[in-house]
Design a protein around this motif. Sequence first.
Motif, PDB file in Angstrom:
ATOM      1  N   THR A 144       0.799  -1.358   0.024  1.00  0.00           N
ATOM      2  CA  THR A 144       0.025   0.008  -0.065  1.00  0.00           C
ATOM      3  C   THR A 144       1.009   1.245   0.002  1.00  0.00           C
ATOM      4  O   THR A 144       0.402   2.333  -0.276  1.00  0.00           O
ATOM      5  CB  THR A 144      -0.768  -0.166   1.229  1.00  0.00           C
ATOM      6  N   GLY A 174       2.201   0.766  -4.018  1.00  0.00           N
ATOM      7  CA  GLY A 174       1.009   0.724  -4.936  1.00  0.00           C
ATOM      8  C   GLY A 174       0.962  -0.623  -5.560  1.00  0.00           C
ATOM      9  O   GLY A 174      -0.040  -0.955  -6.274  1.00  0.00           O
ATOM     10  N   SER A 175       1.928  -1.401  -5.402  1.00  0.00           N
ATOM     11  CA  SER A 175       1.935  -2.826  -5.898  1.00  0.00           C
ATOM     12  C   SER A 175       2.932  -3.577  -4.991  1.00  0.00           C
ATOM     13  O   SER A 175       3.471  -3.006  -4.313  1.00  0.00           O
ATOM     14  CB  SER A 175       2.312  -2.783  -7.300  1.00  0.00           C
ATOM     15  N   ASP A 194      -7.372  -0.240  -3.311  1.00  0.00           N
ATOM     16  CA  ASP A 194      -6.785   0.540  -4.454  1.00  0.00           C
ATOM     17  C   ASP A 194      -5.339   0.518  -3.982  1.00  0.00           C
ATOM     18  O   ASP A 194      -4.255   1.205  -4.639  1.00  0.00           O
ATOM     19  CB  ASP A 194      -7.196   1.832  -4.053  1.00  0.00           C
ATOM     20  N   LYS A 202      -3.436   1.476  -1.615  1.00  0.00           N
ATOM     21  CA  LYS A 202      -2.905   2.543  -0.913  1.00  0.00           C
ATOM     22  C   LYS A 202      -3.242   2.688   0.714  1.00  0.00           C
ATOM     23  O   LYS A 202      -3.740   1.716   1.297  1.00  0.00           O
ATOM     24  CB  LYS A 202      -3.868   3.774  -1.456  1.00  0.00           C
TER      25      LYS A 202
END
Length: 264
Positions: free
Chosen positions: A48, A51-52, A216, A218
Amino acid sequence: MSKTKRIAIYGKGGIGKSTIVSNIAGAYSEDKKVLVIGCDPKADTTRTLYGSRLPTILNIIKEKRNAGRKDVIFSGFNQVMCTESGGPEPGVGCAGRGVIVAMSLLERLNVFEEDLDVVIYDVLGDVVCGGFAVPLREDYADEVYIVTSGEYMALYAANNISRGIKKLKSRLGGIICNCKGLDNEEEVVSRFARKIGTKVIGVIPRNQLVQKSEYDAKTVMEKFPDSDMAEMYRELSRAIYKNSDFILPTPLEDEEFEEFFQKL
């Protein structure tokens, strides 16, 4: 240069350590330089923040023997430095081996010599394993916090972790209550904390913003920075940063632990 705050966060698998680590790292990043080291074979601590999922140190060095800093350190949300130790596939080899290899490589690359304000280790609660004990045994971390809920197995794991902390003569800074929504949960965790000689340093309630953020990839700090939940992570990060009250825990024997639960 101010002394780096070096924090190890332990807890039962699935208790929410990675969520707490990534969000307090995001809170620290608002005015500090932060390094997060994922020490769990699942390698999901920094998802998070970055982002991946990141490639793990264990996998990187299989493909590139002379891996450099740029190969293993990635810049995430607010320039939080992220890395994952990784581990073998389930059922194959020692789960803690990735931690041992990762710490050795990061030290060789002088990552710990950088001007860092905060280093956070996210560590699985199996302190019986030599690999997972590395952050404490080898003095990579100065202070420890245990994440638990009010559930039996989470507190059982927390008690076992406190045994490991005592054996390694490390400094316990407190318990983080990551609530599951149980009746009287905060009181149960507070009573357990007092039993082992420490305190609850922060309480994180269940909140749908956490799940919405993680969908998401995040942190709450990035997706909902103005929310009450983000402020709770800021409060926790401040409490940990300012904490100067450390103890050698007094873990419960198994019979004492069972009696503790029967009297709740």
